[in-house]
Write an enzyme that holds these catalytic residues in place. Structure first.
Site, PDB file in Angstrom:
ATOM      1  CE  LYS A 155      76.301  24.138  47.132  1.00  0.00           C
ATOM      2  NZ  LYS A 155      76.541  22.695  47.087  1.00  0.00           N
ATOM      3  CE  LYS A 157      78.466  19.054  49.140  1.00  0.00           C
ATOM      4  NZ  LYS A 157      78.039  18.943  47.762  1.00  0.00           N
ATOM      5  CE  LYS A 181      69.218  21.122  47.933  1.00  0.00           C
ATOM      6  NZ  LYS A 181      70.302  20.676  48.769  1.00  0.00           N
ATOM      7  CG  ASP A 183      75.006  21.287  50.079  1.00  0.00           C
ATOM      8  OD1 ASP A 183      74.561  20.338  49.396  1.00  0.00           O
ATOM      9  OD2 ASP A 183      75.713  22.185  49.607  1.00  0.00           O
ATOM     10  CD  GLU A 184      75.022  17.150  49.212  1.00  0.00           C
ATOM     11  OE1 GLU A 184      74.198  18.031  48.896  1.00  0.00           O
ATOM     12  OE2 GLU A 184      76.217  17.180  48.873  1.00  0.00           O
ATOM     13  CG  HIS A 273      70.157  15.818  48.349  1.00  0.00           C
ATOM     14  ND1 HIS A 273      71.126  14.981  47.831  1.00  0.00           N
ATOM     15  CD2 HIS A 273      70.493  17.068  47.947  1.00  0.00           C
ATOM     16  CE1 HIS A 273      72.014  15.716  47.149  1.00  0.00           C
ATOM     17  NE2 HIS A 273      71.638  16.982  47.199  1.00  0.00           N
ATOM     18  CE  LYS A 314      77.600  19.951  41.421  1.00  0.00           C
ATOM     19  NZ  LYS A 314      78.069  20.581  42.656  1.00  0.00           N
ATOM     20  N   GLY A 344      72.482  21.409  40.690  1.00  0.00           N
ATOM     21  CA  GLY A 344      73.846  20.942  40.425  1.00  0.00           C
ATOM     22  C   GLY A 344      74.486  21.686  39.281  1.00  0.00           C
ATOM     23  N   GLY A 345      75.315  22.656  39.599  1.00  0.00           N
ATOM     24  CA  GLY A 345      76.075  23.353  38.557  1.00  0.00           C
ATOM     25  C   GLY A 345      75.267  24.365  37.769  1.00  0.00           C
ATOM     26  CG  PHE A 366      70.542  28.365  40.498  1.00  0.00           C
ATOM     27  CD1 PHE A 366      69.295  27.777  40.488  1.00  0.00           C
ATOM     28  CD2 PHE A 366      70.977  28.997  39.340  1.00  0.00           C
ATOM     29  CE1 PHE A 366      68.488  27.799  39.344  1.00  0.00           C
ATOM     30  CE2 PHE A 366      70.189  29.024  38.196  1.00  0.00           C
ATOM     31  CZ  PHE A 366      68.936  28.418  38.196  1.00  0.00           C
TER      32      PHE A 366
END
Ligand code: CAP
Ligand code: MG
Length: 423
Positions: A155, A157, A181, A183-184, A273, A314, A344-345, A366
């Site tokens: 992050k 993203k 990984k 991000d989408e 994803h 999240k 997610g979160g 994470f």
């Protein structure tokens, strides 16, 4: 009458044969519409029928292919429909979905409609390839046998250069995580091309492997229109990467099938994803359930699929829902199991909730919960690994934090509860 009216598709008590596909719909009709007739309309429109019951072209031969509504429960809004095997083209997810999740949503009589489940017969299921690697493959590649696998999404993203991104990836691997990984929505950007990022990240991965003595993995997001996707995949294969990441819903089922075919026999996995799934799955009375999407993705051959955090993160979705999805991905079936992914979160403080809810057979990533660590990405990764090791050893996190300043800093920032929204 030569044709077939909606009510001709109703056959309560009919027992589906072993080669029929069964779809469980949740149906609410408009006030003026009749539930049973509308259920017949679903069966008609998703198999052979149309609105006019008197087709000059209808024949006894065609009539045989009509789907059958065999169970109706207006109080619970449930309609179950059986579809004969000849209604489907083997191995074609787009054709199956155009039938059973197609025009039915648009019928005037339908107020809300949700596909709750699709129960595949063996023959149709086996016309799909299924996964190549699944969780067993990820365990094989990393040698991690006795715990869930943990990783990070770098992050922010979007916005980092390939160099800065690779540096954060390296820190995460050296800090003790198994997986990094993309991000989408991180594909090939003006400020971070996939070619440059992948090259640098794979170099960083090799370096981290040499330094830690652990085997690491990288989910590289190759999502793009099909031709470009396959070009990118070939580049990843040349680089020797073991995983291709692909956004299955925004990228589409047909491209997923093409990707799976392209990777066949190469032992390279697909990390799937589910970005956009909330638009389909979120309303309990309309859309398509995540359970059904899990089954389709497993048949098409994804190796990993995001399936929720059991309330630890999240995103919407509780433990009961996550377990249902994880079972659908992991239980014995006609094709190999898929590795469920919790993301997610998540932060180190929720690791005990995660592991107690989901067991050991999953992977988890994470993002903010690593790169938001006050000491930086490497310490964030260390804190996740410390939380995992303590949880598996039965040590409460506050006790483990006494020996591990990285975990202590994480607990001081995030506590031991999921971010906003409670457990
Ligand atoms: C997680 C994540 C995931 C979503 C996916 C993100 O990051 O990478 O894409 O959470 O959710 O971008 O938000 P954080 P799901 O760890 O920073 O939240 O698996 O439910 O589709
Ligand atoms: Mg993401």
């Amino acid at each position: 009458m030569r044709g077939m009216s909606y009510s001709d598709f109703i056959e309560p008590g009919y027992k589906p044969t072993r080669d029929e596909l069964v779809v469980v719909f949740r149906l609410e009709t408009e006030d003026w519409a009749d539930f049973t007739r509308t259920a017949g309309g679903l069966a008609a429109e998703s198999s052979i029928g149309t609105w006019d019951p008197e087709l000059s072209t209808m024949s006894d031969e065609a009539r045989k292919y009509g789907a059958r509504v065999f169970e109706l429960d207006e109080g619970r809004h449930i309609v179950k429909i059986a579809y004969g095997p000849d209604l489907f083209e083997a191995g074609s997810m787009p054709q199956i979905l155009s039938s059973v999740t197609g025009n039915v949503y648009g019928l005037k009589e339908v107020k809300h409609l949700r596909v709750e489940d699709t129960i595949f017969p063996e023959g149709l299921a086996k016309s799909f390839p299924g996964p190549q690697l699944g969780l067993a493959g990820m365990r094989e590649i990393t040698g991690v046998k006795d715990r869930p696998l943990f990783g990070t999404i770098v992050k922010p993203k979007l916005g980092l250069s390939a160099e800065r991104w690779a540096e954060a990836a390296y820190d995460a691997w050296v800090g003790g995580l198994d997986i990094v990984k993309d991000d989408e929505n991180l594909t090939s950007m003006t400020f971070n091309s996939c070619e440059r990022r992948w090259k640098l990240v794979i170099d960083a991965k090799n370096k981290a492997e040499r330094e830690t003595g652990e085997k690491k993995i990288y989910f590289a997001n190759a999502t793009a229109p099909t031709g470009e996707l396959l070009r990118r995949v070939d580049y990843l294969l040349d680089l020797g990467n073991e995983y291709v990441m692909y956004d299955i819903l925004t990228g589409g089922w047909s491209t997923l099938q093409e990707l799976r075919t392209h990777l066949d026999g190469k032992g390279v996995g697909i990390h799937a994803h589910r970005a956009q799934h909330g638009a389909l799955t979120r309303l309990p009375y309309h859309g398509i359930s995540m359970l059904a999407i899990c089954r389709w993705a497993r048949l098409c051959g994804v190796d990993n699929l995001h399936a929720g955090t059991a309330g630890a993160g999240k995103m919407e979705g509780d433990k009961k829902e996550a377990l249902e999805l994880y079972d659908a991905l992991r239980e014995p079936w006609y094709v190999k199991p898929v590795a469920p992914v919790a993301s997610g979160g998540l932060h180190p403080g929720v690791v005990p909730i995660l592991i107690s809810a989901l067991g050991k057979d999953f992977a988890s990533t994470f993002g903010g919960g690593v790169h938001g660590h006050p000491g930086g990405s490497r310490k964030g990764a260390q804190a996740v690994r410390q939380a995992v090791d303590a949880t598996l050893a039965g040590i409460p996190l506050p006790d483990a934090a006494k020996k591990h300043p990285e975990l202590a800093a994480a607990l001081a920032k995030w506590g031991m509860k999921p971010p906003s929204g409670g457990e």
